[in-house]
Each structure stands twice: as structure tokens, then as C-alpha cells.
Motif scaffolding. Structure first.
Motif, mmCIF file in Angstrom:
data_model
loop_
_atom_site.group_PDB
_atom_site.id
_atom_site.type_symbol
_atom_site.label_atom_id
_atom_site.label_comp_id
_atom_site.label_asym_id
_atom_site.label_seq_id
_atom_site.Cartn_x
_atom_site.Cartn_y
_atom_site.Cartn_z
ATOM 1 N N ILE A 112 40.879 54.441 39.187
ATOM 2 C CA ILE A 112 42.286 53.363 38.911
ATOM 3 C C ILE A 112 41.848 52.117 38.555
ATOM 4 O O ILE A 112 42.069 51.300 37.673
ATOM 5 C CB ILE A 112 43.320 53.519 39.787
ATOM 6 N N ALA A 113 40.873 51.530 39.533
ATOM 7 C CA ALA A 113 40.568 50.158 39.741
ATOM 8 C C ALA A 113 39.680 49.866 38.223
ATOM 9 O O ALA A 113 39.742 48.917 37.763
ATOM 10 C CB ALA A 113 39.700 49.627 40.910
ATOM 11 N N LEU A 114 38.481 50.890 38.232
ATOM 12 C CA LEU A 114 37.892 50.750 37.003
ATOM 13 C C LEU A 114 38.531 50.831 35.842
ATOM 14 O O LEU A 114 38.364 49.954 34.884
ATOM 15 C CB LEU A 114 36.801 51.592 36.921
ATOM 16 N N LEU A 115 39.498 51.592 35.842
ATOM 17 C CA LEU A 115 40.483 51.533 34.503
ATOM 18 C C LEU A 115 41.182 50.165 34.307
ATOM 19 O O LEU A 115 41.246 49.779 33.343
ATOM 20 C CB LEU A 115 41.506 52.736 34.403
ATOM 21 N N ILE A 116 41.546 49.885 35.381
ATOM 22 C CA ILE A 116 42.395 48.341 35.154
ATOM 23 C C ILE A 116 41.400 47.203 34.925
ATOM 24 O O ILE A 116 41.631 46.601 33.925
ATOM 25 C CB ILE A 116 43.017 47.971 36.567
ATOM 26 N N ARG A 117 40.125 47.323 35.132
ATOM 27 C CA ARG A 117 38.988 46.459 34.842
ATOM 28 C C ARG A 117 38.770 46.472 33.382
ATOM 29 O O ARG A 117 38.359 45.288 32.688
ATOM 30 C CB ARG A 117 37.563 46.583 35.501
ATOM 31 N N VAL A 118 38.811 47.528 32.754
ATOM 32 C CA VAL A 118 38.589 47.890 31.377
ATOM 33 C C VAL A 118 39.804 47.206 30.416
ATOM 34 O O VAL A 118 39.466 46.644 29.551
ATOM 35 C CB VAL A 118 38.465 49.468 30.982
ATOM 36 N N VAL A 119 41.064 47.185 31.065
ATOM 37 C CA VAL A 119 42.206 46.967 30.147
ATOM 38 C C VAL A 119 42.601 45.469 30.571
ATOM 39 O O VAL A 119 43.443 44.728 29.790
ATOM 40 C CB VAL A 119 43.444 47.983 30.297
ATOM 41 N N ASP A 120 42.088 45.044 31.558
ATOM 42 C CA ASP A 120 42.468 43.366 31.803
ATOM 43 C C ASP A 120 41.847 42.801 32.561
ATOM 44 O O ASP A 120 40.779 43.298 33.216
ATOM 45 C CB ASP A 120 43.898 43.616 32.916
ATOM 46 N N ASP A 121 41.517 41.376 32.333
ATOM 47 C CA ASP A 121 40.479 40.644 32.922
ATOM 48 C C ASP A 121 41.248 39.317 33.562
ATOM 49 O O ASP A 121 40.625 38.470 33.895
ATOM 50 C CB ASP A 121 39.456 40.224 32.017
ATOM 51 N N GLY A 122 42.517 39.180 33.974
ATOM 52 C CA GLY A 122 43.174 38.486 34.660
ATOM 53 C C GLY A 122 43.617 38.789 36.027
ATOM 54 O O GLY A 122 42.798 39.395 36.725
ATOM 55 N N ALA A 123 44.820 38.236 36.478
ATOM 56 C CA ALA A 123 45.175 38.427 37.654
ATOM 57 C C ALA A 123 45.527 40.081 38.046
ATOM 58 O O ALA A 123 45.239 40.247 39.367
ATOM 59 C CB ALA A 123 46.612 37.577 38.004
ATOM 60 N N LEU A 124 45.745 40.603 37.212
ATOM 61 C CA LEU A 124 46.002 42.121 37.357
ATOM 62 C C LEU A 124 44.814 42.702 37.919
ATOM 63 O O LEU A 124 44.713 43.385 38.942
ATOM 64 C CB LEU A 124 46.544 42.941 36.425
ATOM 65 N N ARG A 125 43.632 42.452 37.326
ATOM 66 C CA ARG A 125 42.445 43.015 37.659
ATOM 67 C C ARG A 125 42.106 42.527 38.821
ATOM 68 O O ARG A 125 41.574 43.156 39.778
ATOM 69 C CB ARG A 125 41.417 42.421 36.676
ATOM 70 N N GLN A 126 42.202 40.934 39.297
ATOM 71 C CA GLN A 126 41.682 40.670 40.748
ATOM 72 C C GLN A 126 42.491 41.307 41.828
ATOM 73 O O GLN A 126 41.946 41.627 42.687
ATOM 74 C CB GLN A 126 41.990 39.384 40.550
ATOM 75 N N TYR A 127 43.781 41.218 41.921
ATOM 76 C CA TYR A 127 44.533 41.596 42.770
ATOM 77 C C TYR A 127 44.676 43.051 43.069
ATOM 78 O O TYR A 127 44.691 43.692 44.334
ATOM 79 C CB TYR A 127 45.846 40.918 42.697
ATOM 80 N N SER A 128 44.671 43.715 41.843
ATOM 81 C CA SER A 128 44.883 45.341 41.933
ATOM 82 C C SER A 128 43.594 45.775 42.577
ATOM 83 O O SER A 128 43.649 46.810 43.295
ATOM 84 C CB SER A 128 44.951 46.000 40.569
ATOM 85 N N GLY A 129 42.470 45.161 42.224
ATOM 86 C CA GLY A 129 41.052 45.503 42.770
ATOM 87 C C GLY A 129 40.927 45.510 44.246
ATOM 88 O O GLY A 129 40.641 46.260 45.072
ATOM 89 N N THR A 130 41.725 44.361 44.759
ATOM 90 C CA THR A 130 41.627 43.938 46.242
ATOM 91 C C THR A 130 42.617 44.984 46.866
ATOM 92 O O THR A 130 41.944 45.646 47.900
ATOM 93 C CB THR A 130 42.248 42.619 46.542
ATOM 94 N N ALA A 131 43.810 45.348 46.482
ATOM 95 C CA ALA A 131 44.705 46.241 47.164
ATOM 96 C C ALA A 131 43.886 47.917 46.918
ATOM 97 O O ALA A 131 44.249 48.418 47.954
ATOM 98 C CB ALA A 131 45.923 46.412 46.209
ATOM 99 N N LEU A 132 43.375 48.091 45.791
ATOM 100 C CA LEU A 132 42.698 49.327 45.548
ATOM 101 C C LEU A 132 41.374 49.524 46.653
ATOM 102 O O LEU A 132 41.081 50.559 47.191
ATOM 103 C CB LEU A 132 42.475 49.761 44.343
ATOM 104 N N TYR A 133 40.832 48.397 46.843
ATOM 105 C CA TYR A 133 39.910 48.261 47.761
ATOM 106 C C TYR A 133 40.268 48.626 49.220
ATOM 107 O O TYR A 133 39.727 49.587 49.812
ATOM 108 C CB TYR A 133 39.109 46.868 47.772
ATOM 109 N N ALA A 134 41.268 48.230 49.435
ATOM 110 C CA ALA A 134 41.826 48.565 50.827
ATOM 111 C C ALA A 134 42.340 49.793 50.779
ATOM 112 O O ALA A 134 42.387 50.517 51.956
ATOM 113 C CB ALA A 134 43.000 47.567 51.021
#
Length: 150
Positions: A22-44
Motif C-alpha cells: 500500500i505504501a509503495l502504491l501511494i508513492r507511485v500515485v502521490d508525491d505530496g503530503a499523502l505520500r509522506q504521512y501515509s508512509g509514516t503511518a504504514l511504517y508503524a
């Protein structure tokens, strides 16, 4: 049907891979705040899966607490510069430890773990067998007062 520790150990790597996907998919479609904060939440969320992989019988709140505190410790370690130095040498270290401290991340870690704690609690409650009443045991008759009429 109770969920065994073995089942949890088998499911947690699958869950971690799902969160990573999911994190990688979000990185493909967004390079803004969604990418940053969803990556942090998904890391957790991946850390939560790791906690349950190591301790499959851990209750929901302690598992969520351990995962969140671990993430906070990693984030605060970024203040030392050690993770940045390790990240410069290794992609794995960069993904696991990050590079620089971001205080906003401290709030996003619990955001990634809290829904999983709730889900974990619901699954455990659903899997817990409910006690069935004993129908074959006949209770003793209630004591009746003696009839003392003349």
C-alpha cells in the motif's frame, strides 16, 4: 474458533507485506503530503505486525504501545545523526531508520497503529469461545417453607 500463535505468526508477514505494498502504491500515485504521512503511518503498521510476529499472544493495547514506542524511539534517534549516517551507506537502514527527525511523524505513528489495535481487539473478541450453558445439570429444587397450618 481460537486463533493460534502459529496462525498469527503466519499472518503477520503477510500483513507487513500488504502495508508495504500500500505504501509503495501511494508513492507511485502521490508525491505530496499523502505520500509522506501515509508512509509514516504504514511504517508503524509494519512495526505492529513485527511485534505480533515476535509475540503472537500479546494483547492488543500492549502490542500497539510497543509498536508506537519503538517508532518514537527510532524517530528520536534521528536527532543524533546516527540514522542519517547509516542511511547514507545502506538503503535498508534508510528505510528502517529514516534520515531526519520530523516532529509531525510522532503523531502519525499512533495513527497507523490505533486502527490495528481496534481490529486486533475485535478479532480476539470474535475468536474467543463463549461459555455455553450447562443444560444437563439440574439445579436443586428451591427450599420451600414448611406448611405449619393447623
Amino acid at each position: 474458533m481460537p486463533i493460534t500463535a502459529r496462525t498469527v505468526r503466519l499472518l503477520m508477514p503477510v500483513a507487513a507485506l500488504l502495508f508495504l505494498g500500500i505504501a509503495l502504491l501511494i508513492r507511485v500515485v502521490d508525491d505530496g503530503a499523502l505520500r509522506q504521512y501515509s508512509g509514516t503511518a504504514l511504517y508503524a503498521s509494519m512495526v505492529w505486525a513485527g511485534v505480533l510476529f515476535l509475540r503472537p499472544r500479546m494483547a492488543p493495547v500492549p502490542a500497539g504501545t510497543v509498536a508506537t514506542v519503538f517508532c518514537w524511539l527510532v524517530e528520536c534517534a534521528q536527532l543524533t545523526g546516527v540514522p542519517a549516517e547509516l542511511s547514507a551507506r545502506s538503503l535498508a537502514a534508510r528505510l528502517a531508520l529514516g534520515v531526519q527527525f520530523d516532529p509531525v511523524d510522532l503523531a502519525w505513528y499512533p495513527a497507523g497503529v490505533a486502527p490495528l489495535v481496534v481490529l486486533h481487539h475485535l478479532v480476539r473478541a470474535q475468536a474467543r469461545p463463549t461459555p455455553q450453558p450447562q443444560h444437563d445439570v439440574v439445579p436443586p429444587p428451591a427450599a420451600r417453607p414448611l406448611d405449619t397450618r393447623p
